[in-house]
Scaffold this active site. Structure first.
Site, PDB file in Angstrom:
ATOM      1  N   HIS A  26       0.838  -1.194  -0.101  1.00  0.00           N
ATOM      2  CA  HIS A  26      -0.140   0.076  -0.009  1.00  0.00           C
ATOM      3  C   HIS A  26       0.976   1.254  -0.039  1.00  0.00           C
ATOM      4  CE1 HIS A  26      -4.012   1.793   1.071  1.00  0.00           C
ATOM      5  NE2 HIS A  26      -3.426   2.522   0.887  1.00  0.00           N
ATOM      6  N   HIS A  28       1.253   5.076  -2.225  1.00  0.00           N
ATOM      7  CA  HIS A  28       0.831   5.777  -3.434  1.00  0.00           C
ATOM      8  C   HIS A  28       1.959   6.374  -4.219  1.00  0.00           C
ATOM      9  CE1 HIS A  28      -3.559   5.781  -2.430  1.00  0.00           C
ATOM     10  NE2 HIS A  28      -3.236   5.311  -1.181  1.00  0.00           N
ATOM     11  N   ASP A  30       1.688   9.106  -6.141  1.00  0.00           N
ATOM     12  CA  ASP A  30       1.713  10.554  -5.826  1.00  0.00           C
ATOM     13  C   ASP A  30       2.036  10.992  -4.567  1.00  0.00           C
ATOM     14  OD1 ASP A  30      -0.569   9.288  -5.406  1.00  0.00           O
ATOM     15  OD2 ASP A  30      -1.949  10.814  -6.105  1.00  0.00           O
ATOM     16  N   GLY A 187      -9.463   7.963  -2.165  1.00  0.00           N
ATOM     17  CA  GLY A 187     -10.096   9.243  -2.014  1.00  0.00           C
ATOM     18  C   GLY A 187     -11.089   9.400  -1.098  1.00  0.00           C
ATOM     19  N   HIS A 214      -9.997   0.602  -0.720  1.00  0.00           N
ATOM     20  CA  HIS A 214      -9.813   1.488   0.451  1.00  0.00           C
ATOM     21  C   HIS A 214     -11.107   1.222   1.330  1.00  0.00           C
ATOM     22  CE1 HIS A 214      -6.274   3.598  -1.245  1.00  0.00           C
ATOM     23  NE2 HIS A 214      -5.896   4.218  -0.041  1.00  0.00           N
ATOM     24  N   GLU A 217     -11.132   3.221   6.948  1.00  0.00           N
ATOM     25  CA  GLU A 217     -10.141   4.386   7.272  1.00  0.00           C
ATOM     26  C   GLU A 217     -10.812   5.554   7.790  1.00  0.00           C
ATOM     27  OE1 GLU A 217      -6.565   6.948   5.488  1.00  0.00           O
ATOM     28  OE2 GLU A 217      -7.876   5.873   4.033  1.00  0.00           O
ATOM     29  N   ASP A 312       2.110   3.782   3.096  1.00  0.00           N
ATOM     30  CA  ASP A 312       0.824   4.778   2.476  1.00  0.00           C
ATOM     31  C   ASP A 312       1.444   5.850   1.704  1.00  0.00           C
ATOM     32  OD1 ASP A 312      -1.819   5.354   1.846  1.00  0.00           O
ATOM     33  OD2 ASP A 312      -2.150   6.355   3.841  1.00  0.00           O
TER      34      ASP A 312
END
Length: 379
Positions: A26, A28, A30, A187, A214, A217, A312
């Site tokens: 996991h 990202h 970006d 998102g 996702h 969370e 993350d």
């Protein structure tokens, strides 16, 4: 009030963990750029940053992320995605990410991003994917030249608040034999349940393509339940709030595990070995957990859930996979055996063919055995 950022782990423990072969599920794309790269590309494209000093920018991201809110945490990505809008920049970021993972001891990494967020300068969705894959392959070759064997797979992500789920799912399938290994939605979670993209998930399941979602969370157990029971996710991104479906009774059971009563959803995840992609530092920053020391990952591990540990967003959260494990060792009482077990769980849960997962498990175990200069019960 936002929770305090976790204290840095000791250099000795961090280096020992960094030497171990690790699996990151996991992460990202970006959320893990090098600050100097952001500054350089922003200068060339005219994007305005909070600061043009790379180290000040690094600290700005970490401070901005310590908000206690997932929505505010996500606002930092306006600056990272802004410098990922052309093929050259996308490939550069991808290449550097692979090299950074290799330097941290990652041997298999799954990197996720939303192609729909990289179309501002005229690229099409397929062009975005091709540019990122070119960068990943370059990074793998450069890492090998530097003596680090690392492989990466792509998780193509749809933004859960948008209406492009089927389109992005079809994009993932077009590139499934060229580096894309899975699909995700990401998102703001609250108000945008997984079933909103049910048609996309049904398409992917019919095509026998892996899915992670996702969930759990910023929203609770219902989000996890829907991801698993309605959308048939093979893994859960974060899933930290599944602990709300666990009642700790005190004491231990006959197996020496914490005595607890599991609700139906929690029991389903544990019984059917559905992996949780837990991200301790990020969860503290977004308010999903109070601290690393009290993060539910330790309870879930002790109860026999298939837990994996992940960074993350390495830049935004100011962390690495090695740092996450080191924090758990120093603040949550994890042992070498716990780190090894979580590494094996991640290897077993990778979106790879069975024989490649077996080889990955063996690599994690061999590296952990070779790196244990301390007794098994302590780092």
């Amino acid at each position: 009030m936002a929770p305090a950022a976790p204290a840095a782990p000791s250099a000795a423990v961090l280096e020992q963990i960094r030497a171990l072969p690790k699996v990151s599920l996991h992460d990202h794309l970006d959320g893990g750029l090098r600050p100097a790269t952001i500054v350089e590309i922003a200068s060339a494209t005219g994007h305005r940053l909070p600061t043009t000093d790379p180290e000040e920018l690094r600290e700005w991201f970490r401070t901005a992320a310590d908000s206690g809110s997932l929505e505010l945490y996500l606002e930092t990505f306006a600056h990272t995605t802004a410098v990922m809008q052309d093929a050259e920049s996308l490939a550069r970021v991808a290449e550097e990410t692979v090299l950074d993972l290799a330097a941290d001891g990652v041997v298999w990494g799954e990197l996720r991003y939303a192609p729909e967020q990289h179309l501002q300068r005229g690229l099409g969705l397929d062009q975005v994917v091709l540019a990122v894959e070119e960068g990943f392959r370059r990074g793998e070759r450069l890492a090998a030249e530097q003596g680090h064997e690392v492989r990466v797979g792509t998780l193509v992500t749809a933004m859960r608040h948008a209406d492009r789920g089927v389109e992005i799912a079809e994009l993932a399938l077009r590139h499934r034999d060229a580096g894309v290994v899975g699909f995700d939605i990401a998102g703001a979670e609250a108000g945008f349940p997984p079933a909103r993209h049910r048609e996309a998930f049904e398409l992917l399941h019919r095509a026998e393509f892996p899915v992670t979602i996702h969930a759990g969370e910023a929203a609770g157990v219902d989000s996890v339940r829907e991801a698993v029971q309605v959308c048939a996710a093979q893994r859960i991104g974060h899933g930290v709030r599944i602990v709300e479906d666990v009642e700790v009774l005190g004491g231990t059971d006959e197996r020496g595990r914490p005595a607890a009563r599991l609700g139906r959803t929690a029991a389903w995840l544990r019984d059917w070995r559905i992996p949780l992609e837990l991200c301790p530092t990020s969860n503290v920053q977004t308010g999903a957990a109070s601290s690393v020391a009290e993060h539910p990952v330790t309870l879930l591990k002790d109860l026999g859930f298939r837990v994996t540990v992940n960074p993350d967003n390495r830049l935004v959260s100011g962390t690495t996979l090695s740092r996450e494990f080191a924090l758990l060792v120093e603040q949550a009482g994890w042992s070498v055996a716990d780190v090894e077990r979580a590494g094996v769980s991640a290897a077993k849960s990778a979106f790879l063919p069975h024989e490649q997962r077996v080889a990955l498990v063996e690599r994690v175990l061999a590296g952990a055995g070779a790196g244990q200069g301390a007794p098994r019960h302590a780092v």
